[in-house]
Design a protein around this motif. Structure first.
Motif, PDB file in Angstrom:
ATOM      1  N   VAL A  17       0.835  -1.199   0.000  1.00  0.00           N
ATOM      2  CA  VAL A  17       0.000   0.000   0.000  1.00  0.00           C
ATOM      3  C   VAL A  17       0.872   1.252   0.000  1.00  0.00           C
ATOM      4  O   VAL A  17       0.616   2.202  -0.747  1.00  0.00           O
ATOM      5  CB  VAL A  17      -0.983   0.008   1.200  1.00  0.00           C
ATOM      6  N   VAL A  18       1.928   1.253   0.797  1.00  0.00           N
ATOM      7  CA  VAL A  18       2.816   2.417   0.856  1.00  0.00           C
ATOM      8  C   VAL A  18       3.489   2.640  -0.492  1.00  0.00           C
ATOM      9  O   VAL A  18       3.581   3.780  -0.968  1.00  0.00           O
ATOM     10  CB  VAL A  18       3.856   2.264   1.993  1.00  0.00           C
ATOM     11  N   PHE A  60       0.150   9.410   3.265  1.00  0.00           N
ATOM     12  CA  PHE A  60       1.129  10.306   2.657  1.00  0.00           C
ATOM     13  C   PHE A  60       2.406  10.338   3.494  1.00  0.00           C
ATOM     14  O   PHE A  60       3.512  10.248   2.946  1.00  0.00           O
ATOM     15  CB  PHE A  60       0.555  11.714   2.509  1.00  0.00           C
ATOM     16  N   GLU A  61       2.268  10.442   4.797  1.00  0.00           N
ATOM     17  CA  GLU A  61       3.443  10.480   5.664  1.00  0.00           C
ATOM     18  C   GLU A  61       4.239   9.180   5.554  1.00  0.00           C
ATOM     19  O   GLU A  61       5.470   9.204   5.508  1.00  0.00           O
ATOM     20  CB  GLU A  61       3.024  10.760   7.104  1.00  0.00           C
ATOM     21  N   CYS A  67       9.855   6.778   0.860  1.00  0.00           N
ATOM     22  CA  CYS A  67      10.635   7.374  -0.225  1.00  0.00           C
ATOM     23  C   CYS A  67      12.029   7.782   0.256  1.00  0.00           C
ATOM     24  O   CYS A  67      13.036   7.481  -0.384  1.00  0.00           O
ATOM     25  CB  CYS A  67       9.883   8.585  -0.787  1.00  0.00           C
ATOM     26  N   VAL A  68      12.077   8.452   1.385  1.00  0.00           N
ATOM     27  CA  VAL A  68      13.362   8.905   1.928  1.00  0.00           C
ATOM     28  C   VAL A  68      14.211   7.707   2.345  1.00  0.00           C
ATOM     29  O   VAL A  68      15.412   7.665   2.054  1.00  0.00           O
ATOM     30  CB  VAL A  68      13.138   9.886   3.097  1.00  0.00           C
ATOM     31  N   GLU A  69      13.606   6.734   2.991  1.00  0.00           N
ATOM     32  CA  GLU A  69      14.362   5.547   3.406  1.00  0.00           C
ATOM     33  C   GLU A  69      14.868   4.758   2.204  1.00  0.00           C
ATOM     34  O   GLU A  69      15.979   4.225   2.224  1.00  0.00           O
ATOM     35  CB  GLU A  69      13.530   4.659   4.328  1.00  0.00           C
ATOM     36  N   MET A 107       8.222  11.870  -6.032  1.00  0.00           N
ATOM     37  CA  MET A 107       7.659  11.810  -4.686  1.00  0.00           C
ATOM     38  C   MET A 107       8.418  12.763  -3.781  1.00  0.00           C
ATOM     39  O   MET A 107       7.823  13.431  -2.933  1.00  0.00           O
ATOM     40  CB  MET A 107       7.701  10.382  -4.137  1.00  0.00           C
ATOM     41  N   GLN A 108       9.727  12.838  -3.959  1.00  0.00           N
ATOM     42  CA  GLN A 108      10.502  13.804  -3.178  1.00  0.00           C
ATOM     43  C   GLN A 108       9.997  15.221  -3.443  1.00  0.00           C
ATOM     44  O   GLN A 108       9.771  15.993  -2.499  1.00  0.00           O
ATOM     45  CB  GLN A 108      11.987  13.716  -3.531  1.00  0.00           C
ATOM     46  N   MET A 109       9.801  15.547  -4.699  1.00  0.00           N
ATOM     47  CA  MET A 109       9.334  16.892  -5.053  1.00  0.00           C
ATOM     48  C   MET A 109       7.933  17.141  -4.492  1.00  0.00           C
ATOM     49  O   MET A 109       7.651  18.215  -3.958  1.00  0.00           O
ATOM     50  CB  MET A 109       9.351  17.087  -6.569  1.00  0.00           C
ATOM     51  N   GLN A 110       7.057  16.149  -4.594  1.00  0.00           N
ATOM     52  CA  GLN A 110       5.705  16.297  -4.061  1.00  0.00           C
ATOM     53  C   GLN A 110       5.735  16.484  -2.543  1.00  0.00           C
ATOM     54  O   GLN A 110       4.921  17.220  -1.984  1.00  0.00           O
ATOM     55  CB  GLN A 110       4.830  15.093  -4.421  1.00  0.00           C
ATOM     56  N   MET A 111       6.671  15.841  -1.910  1.00  0.00           N
ATOM     57  CA  MET A 111       6.804  15.983  -0.466  1.00  0.00           C
ATOM     58  C   MET A 111       7.080  17.450  -0.122  1.00  0.00           C
ATOM     59  O   MET A 111       6.432  18.010   0.761  1.00  0.00           O
ATOM     60  CB  MET A 111       7.948  15.089   0.027  1.00  0.00           C
TER      61      MET A 111
END
Length: 185
Positions: A17-18, A60-61, A67-69, A107-111
């Motif tokens: 899901v993530v 989202f969180e 994404c970061v991990e 995803m980084q940019m959307q974050m």
């Protein structure tokens, strides 16, 4: 009638899901992504999503953190056993190899954009989560590169330029990529 399917563990279902949420949020942003789109991508019902996560914000969180991990895992594998300039170079090469994975970089940019939008609306939780994840990544990279704040800052500035070029849709054979060491893969 017996099924020949393998049941996923709760942790595996949550991760699927993530991952699906990361792709959907990368494409549509926080506000533009529906939980229905995430459910369809992963092949589950919307109510099932809400058994795993209390709300869209939590999804989202979790996608931000994943994404970061995932970015750190790429850097860690590339620079294992290295430090200083050699580690920085290995991580930079690894990041260039991520150009083909547009969802990861977007995803980084959307974050970043979603934090600004949420905080503009008086919602600070997304920002707190995203900043904590990003700071963990920055500190890990800084430490791997030998602890120099300036070098780590340059490294992340380089990465942001890569994200910008990917976001703008420059094909990897465009001349703009030739300014990077070795061009774009």
């Amino acid at each position: 009638m017996a099924r020949n399917s393998i049941r996923m563990s709760a942790e595996e279902r949550r991760e699927s899901v993530v991952r699906a949420a990361m792709v959907e949020f990368a494409r549509g942003g926080y506000r533009g992504t529906s939980t229905d789109a995430i459910a369809r991508r992963v092949g589950v019902s919307q109510p099932y999503l809400f058994r795993l996560f209390p709300n869209k914000q939590a999804m989202f969180e979790a996608a931000c953190d994943f994404c970061v991990e995932e970015t750190w895992r790429v850097f860690d594998r590339a620079s294992e056993g290295l430090t200083g300039e050699a580690a920085g170079s290995a991580m930079a090469d690894a990041y260039m190899s991520m150009v083909e994975d547009r969802e990861q970089l977007m995803m980084q940019m959307q974050m970043y954009v979603s934090v600004f939008a949420a905080e503009s609306a008086g919602e600070g939780e997304i920002g707190e989560t995203a900043r904590a994840a990003w700071l963990r990544l920055f500190e890990r990279v800084r430490e791997r590169m030998g602890g120099d704040q300036r070098e780590a800052t340059r490294f992340f500035a380089y990465g942001m330029l890569i994200n910008t070029l990917v976001g703008l849709g420059y094909p990897t054979d465009h001349r703009i990529w030739s300014g990077f060491d070795g061009g774009c893969p």
